[in-house]
Design an enzyme around this catalytic site. Structure first.
Site, short mmCIF file in Angstrom:
data_model
loop_
_atom_site.label_atom_id
_atom_site.label_comp_id
_atom_site.label_asym_id
_atom_site.label_seq_id
_atom_site.Cartn_x
_atom_site.Cartn_y
_atom_site.Cartn_z
N HIS A 18 0.84 -1.21 0.00
CA HIS A 18 0.00 0.00 0.00
C HIS A 18 0.87 1.26 0.00
CE1 HIS A 18 -3.08 -2.57 2.41
NE2 HIS A 18 -3.61 -2.37 1.22
N LYS A 42 -17.49 -5.13 9.21
CA LYS A 42 -16.28 -5.91 9.47
C LYS A 42 -15.72 -5.53 10.83
CE LYS A 42 -14.21 -6.71 4.91
NZ LYS A 42 -13.07 -6.31 4.07
N SER A 130 -2.32 -7.51 4.09
CA SER A 130 -2.63 -7.15 5.48
C SER A 130 -2.89 -8.40 6.31
CB SER A 130 -3.88 -6.25 5.53
OG SER A 130 -3.65 -5.07 4.82
O1 PNS Z 1 -8.37 -2.55 1.06
P1 PNS Z 1 -9.59 -3.16 0.44
O2 PNS Z 1 -10.37 -3.91 1.49
O3 PNS Z 1 -9.27 -3.99 -0.77
O4 PNS Z 1 -10.49 -1.92 -0.05
C1 PNS Z 1 -11.75 -2.12 -0.62
C2 PNS Z 1 -12.51 -0.80 -0.74
C3 PNS Z 1 -12.54 -0.07 0.59
C4 PNS Z 1 -11.83 0.08 -1.76
C5 PNS Z 1 -13.95 -1.15 -1.23
O5 PNS Z 1 -14.49 -2.14 -0.41
C6 PNS Z 1 -14.86 0.06 -1.26
O6 PNS Z 1 -14.74 0.91 -2.11
N1 PNS Z 1 -15.76 0.13 -0.25
C7 PNS Z 1 -16.67 1.24 -0.08
C8 PNS Z 1 -18.08 0.85 -0.55
C9 PNS Z 1 -18.21 1.01 -2.05
O7 PNS Z 1 -17.98 2.06 -2.60
N2 PNS Z 1 -18.60 -0.10 -2.72
C10 PNS Z 1 -18.79 -0.08 -4.15
C11 PNS Z 1 -17.48 -0.14 -4.91
S1 PNS Z 1 -17.00 -1.78 -5.17
#
Ligand code: PNS
Length: 163
Positions: A18, A42, A130
């Site tokens: 990251h 979560k 992670s």
């Molecule tokens: O670090 P991660 O867990 O891979 O990040 C995932 C993240 C936070 C980018 C994704 O889950 C997200 O955008 N969550 C917010 C909700 C959302 O916008 N969902 C629709 C897009 S897939």
């Protein structure tokens, strides 16, 4: 024209993969907002406040154009609130691509004005995640090659307090 991007993630915790992506994005954009998802569905190891503080400490050398904020809800709404035209996501390996492509298309459907930019993290961090860092730390392994110093300390403190 000022180019603003958000770099969203769970960052539970931030890894060197990251961090590498954040550093590349910091060099590409005039303003970068690292968004730490506060996901009530979560149960993270670190609270959103702890994750924001760990990342702030880690990215401080990148300069004042990089900030770290917690967010909840949709990433595209967070991008809009931040005045960002871009969402940055990192790719460690081809295996990341399928899920990332699906997310990018979903985000484009939701908000066509916001584009997703993929940056490849450095080859040496291709194996880092992670969840692996947490597992290694839990059993007393050395996580210093995998995560930034502030995170290594926090992981060590977390797991030594429990044993
Ligand atoms: O670090 P991660 O867990 O891979 O990040 C995932 C993240 C936070 C980018 C994704 O889950 C997200 O955008 N969550 C917010 C909700 C959302 O916008 N969902 C629709 C897009 S897939």
């Amino acid at each position: 024209m000022s180019r603003v991007a958000v770099f969203p993630g769970s960052f539970d915790p931030m890894t060197n993969a990251h961090l590498d992506v954040a550093q590349r994005a910091a060099a590409l954009f005039d303003h970068l907002v690292i968004g730490v998802l506060n996901n009530s569905r979560k149960t993270p190891l670190f609270s959103v406040e702890q994750r924001v503080a760990q990342i702030q400490q880690t990215v401080a050398p990148f300069g004042p154009h990089v900030e770290v904020k917690a967010f909840d809800g949709l990433t595209v709404d967070f991008a809009r609130r931040s005045g960002a035209g871009f969402i940055v996501r990192g790719l460690r390996a081809v295996s990341d691509f399928e899920a990332e492509l699906q997310m990018a298309h979903t985000n484009r459907k939701l908000q066509p004005a916001v584009d997703t930019v993929f940056l490849m993290s450095a080859l040496e961090y291709g194996y880092v995640s992670s969840s692996l860092a947490k597992e290694v730390a839990q059993f007393g392994g050395d996580v210093t090659p995998m995560v930034p110093a502030a995170v290594a300390t926090a992981l060590h403190e977390h797991f030594s307090a429990r044993s």
